[in-house]
Scaffold this motif. Structure first.
Motif, PDB file in Angstrom:
ATOM      1  N   LEU A 284      -2.148  11.792   3.452  1.00 17.49           N
ATOM      2  CA  LEU A 284      -1.668  10.258   3.472  1.00 17.49           C
ATOM      3  C   LEU A 284      -2.807   9.342   3.418  1.00 17.49           C
ATOM      4  O   LEU A 284      -2.539   8.261   3.786  1.00 17.49           O
ATOM      5  CB  LEU A 284      -0.550   9.812   4.273  1.00 17.49           C
ATOM      6  CG  LEU A 284       0.715  10.611   3.945  1.00 17.49           C
ATOM      7  CD1 LEU A 284       1.904  10.091   5.094  1.00 17.49           C
ATOM      8  CD2 LEU A 284       1.337  10.659   2.686  1.00 17.49           C
ATOM      9  N   ALA A 349       4.052   7.157  -5.327  1.00 18.63           N
ATOM     10  CA  ALA A 349       3.059   7.162  -4.027  1.00 18.63           C
ATOM     11  C   ALA A 349       3.880   7.641  -2.940  1.00 18.63           C
ATOM     12  O   ALA A 349       5.182   7.040  -2.909  1.00 18.63           O
ATOM     13  CB  ALA A 349       2.476   5.995  -3.806  1.00 18.63           C
ATOM     14  N   PRO A 350       3.674   8.662  -1.876  1.00 17.57           N
ATOM     15  CA  PRO A 350       2.049   9.324  -1.883  1.00 17.57           C
ATOM     16  C   PRO A 350       2.134  10.372  -3.017  1.00 17.57           C
ATOM     17  O   PRO A 350       0.875  10.583  -3.474  1.00 17.57           O
ATOM     18  CB  PRO A 350       2.252   9.653  -0.501  1.00 17.57           C
ATOM     19  CG  PRO A 350       3.571  10.026  -0.114  1.00 17.57           C
ATOM     20  CD  PRO A 350       4.258   9.082  -0.820  1.00 17.57           C
ATOM     21  N   GLY A 400      -2.027   4.455   0.988  1.00 14.84           N
ATOM     22  CA  GLY A 400      -2.222   5.340   1.956  1.00 14.84           C
ATOM     23  C   GLY A 400      -2.087   4.761   3.497  1.00 14.84           C
ATOM     24  O   GLY A 400      -1.295   3.583   3.537  1.00 14.84           O
ATOM     25  N   TYR A 410       2.082   3.578   6.209  1.00 14.20           N
ATOM     26  CA  TYR A 410       1.616   3.866   4.754  1.00 14.20           C
ATOM     27  C   TYR A 410       2.151   2.837   4.020  1.00 14.20           C
ATOM     28  O   TYR A 410       3.302   2.218   3.939  1.00 14.20           O
ATOM     29  CB  TYR A 410       2.785   4.975   4.529  1.00 14.20           C
ATOM     30  CG  TYR A 410       2.321   5.403   2.874  1.00 14.20           C
ATOM     31  CD1 TYR A 410       1.036   6.426   3.003  1.00 14.20           C
ATOM     32  CD2 TYR A 410       3.153   5.201   2.052  1.00 14.20           C
ATOM     33  CE1 TYR A 410       0.909   6.714   1.574  1.00 14.20           C
ATOM     34  CE2 TYR A 410       2.389   5.633   0.989  1.00 14.20           C
ATOM     35  CZ  TYR A 410       1.545   6.393   0.564  1.00 14.20           C
ATOM     36  OH  TYR A 410       1.204   6.671  -0.757  1.00 14.20           O
TER      37      TYR A 410
END
Lengths: 475, 123
Positions: A284, A349-350, A400, A410
Motif C-alpha cells: 500500500l 485503488a489500491p 497509498g 490509506y
C-alpha cells in the motif's frame, strides 16, 4: 557413586551374606571375614592365616582362617563384590536414563502449556541444565527464514554463550547438526568474547526440515562434554523446536489477523484478503494511478443537527455511514474516510481497475437508493428523513498509506480528489454530479444530463459537468 | 539414620535406592521392603527416620501401613511420604486420616526426592 564396603556387602539384609555364611559353615567354621578396621563381619576371628579381599587393586578387608579356606572365602567375597559393583553401575545407568525420561516428560508438559517464546526458551534451558552442567546457556532463534539469529533466552548469566552474530551458531544452524567442542577457543569459528567458553555443546532447533535456531550450553571451566550430553541436548532441542515453531506460527497468525482486521475497516473483504495474500500492507505504498473519487454528504446537515441531541446525531451518522460503507464495498470501493457528515471513497485503488468509473457511478446510484431504504426505516421510527448529494470525478492521483509511523491512513491525494470535493458541493439533495471525464469513461450509461460548463474553485478552466439520473429502486 | 523404601515393583525400589545412594556416604542406611507386611515389620524393628511408601500394594496397602505406624505402633515421628501413581486418583482425605506427612507422585523427580530426603533427615 558410594564406595562399596564389605560391611554393606555382607550386612544381614544384603543378598551376599547367606552365600558367604553357608560356605564358611560348609568348611566347618573357623573362618571369618573382617573389614579394613579388623571388625568381624561374618564367622569367627583368630584363624592362623589372613587372605586379603582384593577388588580392582583395592583391599576391601581380609578373611582369617586356614590358608585354603580363607583363600576360597576371600575369592567368593571378591567375586560377590565385583558383581555388586556391576549391579550398582547398571542401576546408576538406569537411574540416569530414568532422569532423562523424566526430564523430557516434564519439558513436554511445560512446553505444551506455553506459547510465549521466551517462556519456551526458559523451560528448555532450565531442564537442559538439570542434566548437563553449564556456566552459560542460551537460545538463539530465526524468526523468519531469511532473517538473522536473535537471542531469546539466556540462563542466569547476562551474556549468551554465543551472541546472535556468532559464526559458530550460524554454522550449526546452517548444517542442522549438533556439535560438541571441548576446546572451543581453538575452534576457527570462535570469535570475540565467546572464546571465553572453554567447552560447549550446541544443537540446532530443527522442525519440519528447517532450522529455527540453536540451543547452546557452555562452560568457562574445563567441563568435558560427552556424546551422552549431546544426545540429550539434541532431544531437548527437537522438543523445543516444535514449541518454537508453534509460537512463531501463532504470532504470525495473530499479526496477520490484526492486519486483516485493520484492512477490512476500509477495504472490501475480498480486496483485504488479496492484499494479505500478496504480501500485506507493504503493497500500500503511494503510487500515482488512475482512480475514481466519490464524495457524498448530507444536505442541510448543519441546520438539521442544530435541532438534535448530540447522541442522536452520532446515532444517525453511524447508521448512515454503516449503510453507505456496505454499498461502497459491494461496488469494489475503498472507504477513504468520514469527514463530519461526508464520506470519501476511492475506486480503482489500491488495486487498479478498468471499471473504476462505472463502479463509482453504480456505488453512487446504490447509495442514493439505499438512502430511500434508510429514510423509510427512519420514518417508521418517527425520525425525519434526510438526503445526500454525491460528486464523482476520475483521473490520476497518488494513492497509498500516508501519515506517520503510528498513524498511517490509506488515502488519495491530488487534483483529482479536489475536483471531486468541488463537485459534491454542486450536488443538491438526491443528486449525483459527475465530471466530463467520468461521463467519457462510461459510454454505455444513458442517464447523463449535461448541466453545462461550470467554474470550479481553484481551477483556471471551466469544466463540463453532468447529472447522473437514477431510477429509485422498486419498493 | 535409616530410610525405608517400600514398593512392590523391584525396578522402582532399585531406582529410589539408587537415587538415595549418595546418602550412604553420609551414614544413612537404606532399607527396602517389597510389600506392606514386610514394611510394617521393618518399621517396627528398625524404626527408620523416613519411609517412602507406595500406596498401591498387594496384602497391606500404603494407607494401612501408614495408619498402623502412626497410630497402632505410635511411631508418629517416623516421617512418611506416600508415593502415588500420577494420573491415578489419590484420596487425599484418606492420606490425611492415616497421618501421612507428604505425598509424591510416580514417576518421581529424582532430584526432588533426594532433596526431600535430605531436608527430612537434616543433612
Amino acid at each position: 557413586m558410594a564406595t562399596l564396603t564389605l560391611k554393606a556387602l555382607l550386612s544381614p539384609k544384603a543378598g551376599a551374606a547367606p552365600a558367604v555364611a553357608s560356605l564358611i559353615e560348609a568348611m566347618g567354621g573357623g573362618t571369618g571375614v573382617e573389614d579394613l578396621s579388623g571388625k568381624l563381619l561374618l564367622g569367627v576371628s583368630g584363624g592362623p592365616s589372613q587372605v586379603p579381599v582384593i577388588l580392582e587393586d583395592a583391599i576391601l578387608g581380609r578373611v582369617t582362617g586356614h590358608q585354603s579356606d580363607a583363600a576360597a572365602v576371600a575369592s567368593l567375597v571378591a567375586h560377590l563384590a565385583a558383581k555388586e559393583i556391576e549391579r550398582r553401575a547398571l542401576a546408576a545407568e538406569v537411574l540416569q536414563l530414568y532422569r532423562e525420561i523424566h526430564l523430557i516428560g516434564q519439558l513436554s508438559e511445560e512446553l505444551a502449556a506455553v506459547l510465549d517464546i521466551t517462556a519456551i526458551g526458559k523451560s528448555a534451558l532450565k531442564q537442559a541444565r538439570r542434566l548437563i552442567p553449564a556456566s552459560h546457556a542460551g537460545i538463539l532463534v530465526v524468526e523468519n527464514p531469511e532473517g538473522p539469529l536473535r537471542s531469546i533466552t539466556v540462563a542466569d548469566t547476562d551474556v549468551p554463550p554465543l551472541p546472535p552474530d556468532s559464526r559458530f551458531a550460524a554454522s550449526i544452524a546452517e548444517r542442522g547438526v549438533a556439535e560438541i567442542v571441548n576446546d572451543f577457543p581453538s575452534d576457527p569459528r570462535a570469535l570475540g568474547y565467546e572464546r571465553a567458553m572453554q567447552s560447549l555443546i550446541c544443537a540446532p532447533l530443527r522442525a519440519k526440515q528447517h532450522t529455527s535456531g540453536v540451543i547452546t550450553l557452555a562452560n568457562t571451566t574445563g567441563q568435558h562434554y560427552s556424546s551422552a550430553h549431546l544426545k540429550l541436548l539434541d532431544t531437548i532441542a527437537m522438543q523445543t523446536a516444535a514449541a518454537v515453531e508453534n509460537s512463531l506460527a501463532s504470532q504470525q497468525l495473530l499479526a496477520r489477523e490484526v492486519e486483516r482486521q485493520t484492512l477490512k475497516r476500509y477495504l472490501p473483504p475480498q480486496v483485504a484478503d488479496l492484499i494479505l495474500a500478496s504480501g500485506g500492507s507493504s503493497l500500500l505504498q503511494g503510487v500515482l494511478q488512475p482512480i475514481t473519487v466519490l464524495y457524498a454528504d448530507i444536505r442541510g446537515f448543519t441546520s438539521m443537527s442544530e435541532k438534535m441531541e448530540a447522541r442522536d446525531i452520532v446515532q444517525m451518522l453511524n447508521e448512515f455511514f454503516t449503510a453507505m460503507s456496505a454499498v461502497i464495498f459491494r461496488c469494489n470501493g475503498t472507504l477513504d474516510k468520514f469527514i463530519g457528515d461526508c464520506i470519501m471513497a476511492l475506486f480503482g485503488a489500491p488495486i487498479a481497475s478498468s471499471t473504476a468509473a462505472s463502479d463509482g457511478l453504480w456505488a453512487a446510484i446504490g447509495m442514493q437508493r439505499e438512502m430511500e431504504v434508510l429514510n423509510r426505516s427512519r420514518s417508521a421510527r418517527g425520525l425525519p428523513p434526510f438526503q445526500i448529494g454525491i460528486g464523482l470525478h476520475c483521473g490520476l492521483a497518488v494513492a497509498g498509506n500516508i501519515g506517520s509511523a503510528d498513524r498511517l491512513q490509506y488515502t488519495a491525494i491530488g487534483d483529482t480528489v479536489n475536483v471531486a470535493a468541488r463537485l459534491v458541493a454542486k450536488a443538491g439533495a438526491k443528486e449525483i454530479i459527475v465530471s466530463e471525464d467520468v461521463r467519457a469513461g462510461i459510454p454505455d450509461f444513458a442517464g447523463f444530463e449535461p448541466l453545462g460548463e461550470v467554474e470550479l474553485r481553484g481551477r483556471a478552466t471551466k469544466m463540463n459537468i453532468y447529472s447522473a439520473v437514477w431510477a429509485p429502486s422498486p419498493q | 539414620m535409616k530410610i525405608l523404601i517400600v514398593d512392590d515393583e523391584p525396578h522402582l525400589r532399585m531406582l529410589i535406592q539408587q537415587t538415595l545412594e549418595e546418602l550412604e556416604d553420609e551414614g544413612v542406611e537404606l532399607l527396602t521392603a517389597s510389600n506392606g507386611e514386610e514394611a510394617l515389620d521393618t518399621i517396627r524393628d528398625e524404626q527408620p527416620n523416613l519411609v517412602f511408601l507406595d500406596v498401591m500394594m498387594p496384602k497391606k496397602n500404603g494407607f494401612d501401613v501408614c495408619d498402623a505406624t502412626k497410630h497402632e505402633l505410635g511411631l508418629s515421628n517416623v516421617y512418611i511420604i506416600l508415593l502415588t501413581a500420577k494420573g491415578q486418583e489419590f484420596d487425599r482425605q484418606r492420606g490425611q486420616e492415616v497421618g501421612a506427612d507428604l505425598y509424591m507422585t510416580k514417576p518421581f523427580d529424582p532430584d526432588a526426592l533426594l532433596e526431600k530426603a535430605r531436608s527430612v533427615l537434616g543433612i
